[in-house]
Design a protein around this motif. Structure first.
Motif, short mmCIF file in Angstrom:
data_model
loop_
_atom_site.label_atom_id
_atom_site.label_comp_id
_atom_site.label_asym_id
_atom_site.label_seq_id
_atom_site.Cartn_x
_atom_site.Cartn_y
_atom_site.Cartn_z
N ASP A 159 0.93 -1.41 -0.15
CA ASP A 159 0.02 0.22 0.20
C ASP A 159 1.42 1.15 -0.39
OD1 ASP A 159 -2.01 -1.39 -0.21
OD2 ASP A 159 -2.68 -1.39 2.36
N ASN A 160 -0.04 2.33 -0.73
CA ASN A 160 1.21 3.75 -0.67
C ASN A 160 1.22 4.68 0.28
OD1 ASN A 160 2.47 3.36 -3.20
ND2 ASN A 160 0.10 3.38 -4.22
N LEU A 161 2.20 4.80 0.57
CA LEU A 161 1.63 5.66 1.74
C LEU A 161 1.13 5.45 3.07
CD1 LEU A 161 0.69 9.89 -0.39
CD2 LEU A 161 3.34 9.19 0.42
N GLN A 162 2.16 4.70 3.70
CA GLN A 162 1.90 3.79 5.13
C GLN A 162 2.61 4.65 5.09
OE1 GLN A 162 -0.86 2.35 5.61
NE2 GLN A 162 -1.17 3.03 3.59
N PRO A 163 2.69 5.45 6.64
CA PRO A 163 3.63 5.91 7.21
C PRO A 163 4.72 5.15 8.42
CG PRO A 163 1.85 6.65 7.74
CD PRO A 163 1.32 6.03 7.24
N PRO A 164 5.73 4.81 8.04
CA PRO A 164 6.72 3.60 8.67
C PRO A 164 6.98 4.34 9.85
CG PRO A 164 7.81 4.27 6.61
CD PRO A 164 6.21 5.11 6.64
N GLY A 165 7.53 5.71 10.15
CA GLY A 165 7.88 5.98 10.48
C GLY A 165 9.34 6.93 10.41
N GLU A 166 9.66 7.49 11.67
CA GLU A 166 11.19 8.46 11.47
C GLU A 166 12.37 7.18 11.40
OE1 GLU A 166 13.95 12.28 12.30
OE2 GLU A 166 11.79 12.41 12.35
N ARG A 167 12.87 7.38 10.06
CA ARG A 167 13.78 6.20 9.78
C ARG A 167 15.08 7.33 10.32
NH1 ARG A 167 9.91 6.60 6.96
NH2 ARG A 167 10.41 5.58 4.87
N ARG A 168 16.23 6.04 10.83
CA ARG A 168 17.57 6.61 10.34
C ARG A 168 18.97 5.52 10.42
NH1 ARG A 168 18.24 12.15 12.54
NH2 ARG A 168 20.66 12.14 12.95
N VAL A 169 19.89 6.04 9.39
CA VAL A 169 21.00 5.03 9.12
C VAL A 169 22.09 6.01 9.18
CG1 VAL A 169 20.67 5.11 6.45
CG2 VAL A 169 22.37 3.77 7.69
N ILE A 170 23.29 5.88 9.86
CA ILE A 170 24.53 6.53 10.18
C ILE A 170 25.60 5.77 9.73
CG2 ILE A 170 26.50 7.41 11.52
CD1 ILE A 170 24.30 7.83 13.82
N HIS A 171 26.53 5.73 8.42
CA HIS A 171 26.95 5.21 7.63
C HIS A 171 28.52 5.30 7.98
CE1 HIS A 171 28.77 2.38 4.92
NE2 HIS A 171 29.38 3.34 3.90
N ARG A 172 29.73 4.95 8.87
CA ARG A 172 31.05 5.33 9.32
C ARG A 172 31.52 5.02 8.04
NH1 ARG A 172 31.24 8.00 13.45
NH2 ARG A 172 33.61 7.45 13.79
N ASP A 173 32.70 5.19 7.40
CA ASP A 173 32.94 4.45 6.19
C ASP A 173 34.74 4.67 6.91
OD1 ASP A 173 34.24 4.19 3.12
OD2 ASP A 173 32.11 3.46 2.96
N PRO A 174 35.49 3.66 6.62
CA PRO A 174 37.22 4.48 5.87
C PRO A 174 37.49 4.94 4.66
CG PRO A 174 36.99 1.96 5.71
CD PRO A 174 35.12 2.37 6.11
N GLN A 175 36.55 5.07 4.14
CA GLN A 175 37.55 5.89 3.26
C GLN A 175 36.75 6.87 2.65
OE1 GLN A 175 36.30 2.05 -0.12
NE2 GLN A 175 38.41 2.30 -0.33
N ALA A 176 35.27 7.71 3.89
CA ALA A 176 34.69 9.28 2.91
C ALA A 176 35.81 9.71 3.49
CB ALA A 176 33.64 8.80 3.41
N ARG A 177 35.61 10.94 2.14
CA ARG A 177 36.62 11.74 3.30
C ARG A 177 35.83 12.98 3.95
NH1 ARG A 177 40.45 12.67 -2.10
NH2 ARG A 177 41.55 10.69 -1.99
N VAL A 178 34.62 13.19 3.62
CA VAL A 178 33.81 14.07 3.73
C VAL A 178 32.18 13.81 4.42
CG1 VAL A 178 34.61 16.04 2.18
CG2 VAL A 178 32.73 14.57 1.55
N THR A 179 31.76 14.34 5.46
CA THR A 179 30.66 14.07 5.44
C THR A 179 29.14 14.52 5.01
OG1 THR A 179 31.31 14.38 8.78
CG2 THR A 179 28.62 14.38 7.92
#
Length: 447
Positions: free
Chosen positions: A246-266
């Motif tokens: 079904d469309n637009l069923q609010p799942p609630g606010e979600r967050r993911v933080i990915h800490r990457d050894p090759q990332a240079r900037v946030t």
């Protein structure tokens, strides 16, 4: 994306009895007896034609164990037929001075040629041949499977942005086919066998699941006759039922933080689940969301550049976007790169921009500037014959209907400041929001 250059010898078009057609804004629609849809947009400014065959299948049609199958199959469509050996398709197109390509999206797989207008029959003959007579063998599969796995390694596995994008998609589109990558998960791709691709071909590559879009220096009735000649004899088959959530069923606010050894900037990515052309209950809502994105990120004078980059200086870069041409619900997206690493400050600033749209009517000047920019961008894009065909194919394949193209200017002109505020209040809500943060591995954790 699969890129092949190609060209070929002219095949005379045999004429068939015309059938009833629907027309609008320069577009004529036909349907062959086998269920194949034909859309023709005449544009006689130059002796050029664009031919595109769109299939209603892409990565959102896949389940776990099938991911990446649509994209891999795009590669296999260039491996030859009983009539044309591998490589011959491209050689013929190139010999005729044309070019070709293919692309797979979440909602479609499409194949196109750009030719001199009088070479259209050649393109149609070749496309009809591989729709009906594609050869799929173990040797070709082994080669293309390794090509795709290497493509995945280069574009995703070896790039921090690619790894972050996959993790973000998984939380932003829970329960839908948009949660997995178009290229597929590596273990799925590595396990595909010939039988898997043959089943995919039999299920989805049928006239009943295809739309031929032709734009350029052609006559609609002549295109219909050619389509009948080359595609009309291919038997149409039913396609499997697609079961979407079904469309637009609010799942609630979600967050993911990915800490990457090759990332240079946030980097910060935020996205609200919002309706598309295909799923919107109100016809104006997708246009209102497009205009909201334009107000935020429509050139140097837009709010994000003015307030976050040049104003407070909290962000080194910031942007917004919304694409209504998807089969399921879409995403109203925001992104930001902190100027000094303070991602929390950038997130707070972007949330404040959304709150401002919800609480305060945009000024007449802001509204008219955004309206003018949307109309100017649309008219500029429609000057391209290729873009005209792309719009028709994408709208039709995602379920919006090609007639949506006719309504763009009228709906953009009809928008009011109240419409924009109402859309912001209705859709840009926290329970529809996903937040993704990518940080260098040695940076202090945020959130």
């Amino acid at each position: 994306m699969t890129m092949r250059n190609a060209l070929f010898a002219l095949i005379p078009a045999l004429m068939a009895t015309p059938v009833a057609a629907q027309s609008g804004a320069g577009v004529t629609e036909f349907t062959l007896d086998n269920g194949m849809q034909i859309l023709v947009r005449e544009d006689h400014r130059a002796p050029v034609v664009v031919s595109q065959v769109w299939y209603r299948v892409g990565s959102s049609y896949e389940t776990r164990g099938e991911t990446g199958l649509s994209h891999l199959f795009e590669h296999m469509m260039f491996k030859g037929t009983e009539r044309h050996a591998e490589g011959e398709f491209s050689e013929i197109i190139s010999r005729e001075g044309g070019r070709l390509n293919a692309f797979t999206g979440r909602d479609f797989s499409a194949y196109f040629e750009i030719m001199a207008a009088d070479r259209l029959p050649v393109a149609l003959e070749l496309e009809a041949d591989r729709m009906a007579n594609l050869q799929i063998n173990a040797e070709a599969l082994s080669t293309e499977r390794e090509v795709v796995l290497e493509e995945r390694r280069l574009r995703t596995d070896d790039r921090p942005e690619g790894r972050f994008a996959e993790r973000y998609a998984a939380i932003a589109h829970p329960g839908t086919g948009y949660a997995h990558p178009i290229i597929g998960w590596a273990d799925d791709v590595a396990a595909f066998e010939v039988a898997d691709l043959r089943d995919w071909y039999d299920q989805w590559y049928t006239p009943t699941n295809a739309t031929l879009v032709v734009a350029g220096d052609v006559e609609a009735e002549a295109v219909h006759s050619m389509a009948q000649e080359y595609f009309g004899g291919i038997e149409g088959r039913e396609v499997p039922a697609v079961h979407d959530p079904d469309n637009l069923q609010p799942p609630g606010e979600r967050r993911v933080i990915h800490r990457d050894p090759q990332a240079r900037v946030t980097q910060l990515r935020m996205g609200y689940e919002v309706p598309s052309f295909a799923t919107a209950e109100s016809g104006l809502d997708p246009y209102a969301l497009q205009m909201l994105a334009t107000i935020l990120d429509g050139g140097d004078g837009a709010r994000l550049a003015e307030d976050l980059v040049r104003g407070s200086g909290v962000a080194a870069a910031a942007g917004a976007g919304y694409n209504p041409m998807v089969r399921l619900d879409g995403e109203f997206s925001l992104f930001g790169v902190p100027a000094d690493g303070d991602v929390d400050a950038v997130e707070a600033a972007l949330r404040e921009q959304i709150r401002r749209l919800q609480e305060t009517l945009v000024s007449d000047e802001t509204l008219e500037r955004a309206r003018s920019q949307m109309l100017a961008d649309h008219l500029f894009e429609m000057d391209s014959v290729f873009y005209q065909a792309m719009q028709l194919g994408m709208l039709e394949t995602t379920g919006a209907g090609w007639q949506t193209l006719n309504d763009f200017e009228e709906n953009v002109r009809a928008l009011t400041a109240e419409d924009l505020r109402a859309a912001a209040r209705e859709y840009l809500r926290p329970e529809m929001l996903s937040v993704g943060i990518m940080q260098p591995a040695d940076q202090e954790e945020t959130g």
